[in-house]
Enzyme design. Structure first.
Site, short mmCIF file in Angstrom:
data_model
loop_
_atom_site.label_atom_id
_atom_site.label_comp_id
_atom_site.label_asym_id
_atom_site.label_seq_id
_atom_site.Cartn_x
_atom_site.Cartn_y
_atom_site.Cartn_z
N ASP A 36 0.84 -1.19 0.00
CA ASP A 36 0.00 0.00 0.00
C ASP A 36 0.88 1.24 0.00
O ASP A 36 2.02 1.21 0.48
CB ASP A 36 -0.89 -0.02 1.24
CG ASP A 36 -2.02 0.99 1.17
OD1 ASP A 36 -2.44 1.36 0.06
OD2 ASP A 36 -2.51 1.39 2.24
N GLU A 96 -4.35 4.85 -6.29
CA GLU A 96 -5.16 5.40 -5.20
C GLU A 96 -5.50 6.86 -5.48
O GLU A 96 -4.72 7.58 -6.11
CB GLU A 96 -4.39 5.35 -3.88
CG GLU A 96 -4.04 3.98 -3.40
CD GLU A 96 -3.26 4.02 -2.09
OE1 GLU A 96 -3.31 3.01 -1.39
OE2 GLU A 96 -2.62 5.05 -1.78
#
Length: 125
Positions: free
Chosen positions: A24, A81
């Protein structure tokens, strides 16, 4: 991440259970290029700070393109993202990024609402 061998063993045991592993916020903080070699990751998520500048900041645009190309070469999936504009979405598609998350695509929702979207076969275009 002080004990790389221990982390590698734990992550490998997760993989053996069928768990997918994703880095992430790739490109910031504790993410490192060396982790792509050391650990059995399946995917990276490009940090929103790079996606924010996509299309109008040449450095961010170059970094996003490089991350997508590198991930493809390593057979890793990519999620961008913080996709907030149609321009960002179009540029990501041109760079062959097929996954994104952000307010352009959906606001945060309950598990029940998400399940309903999935059950209906919803697809974002």
């Amino acid at each position: 991440m002080e004990d790389i061998d221990y982390c590698a063993r734990i992550l490998t045991s997760f993989k053996e259970l069928g768990v997918g592993l994703v880095i992430d916020d790739f490109g910031t903080g504790y993410s490192s290029l060396s982790y792509l070699k050391l650990f059995p990751f399946d995917a990276v998520k490009i940090d929103r700070s790079f996606v924010d500048g996509l299309g109008h900041d040449s450095d961010d645009s170059a970094l996003v393109a490089a991350i997508i190309a590198m991930a493809a070469a390593l057979n890793l999936e990519v999620t961008a993202e913080g996709v907030a504009t149609q321009e960002q979405l179009e540029l990501l598609r041109k760079l062959s990024c097929v996954r994104g998350q952000g307010y352009l695509l959906a606001q945060p929702m309950t598990a029940a609402n998400l399940t309903k979207l999935i059950d209906e076969g919803h697809r974002w275009r």
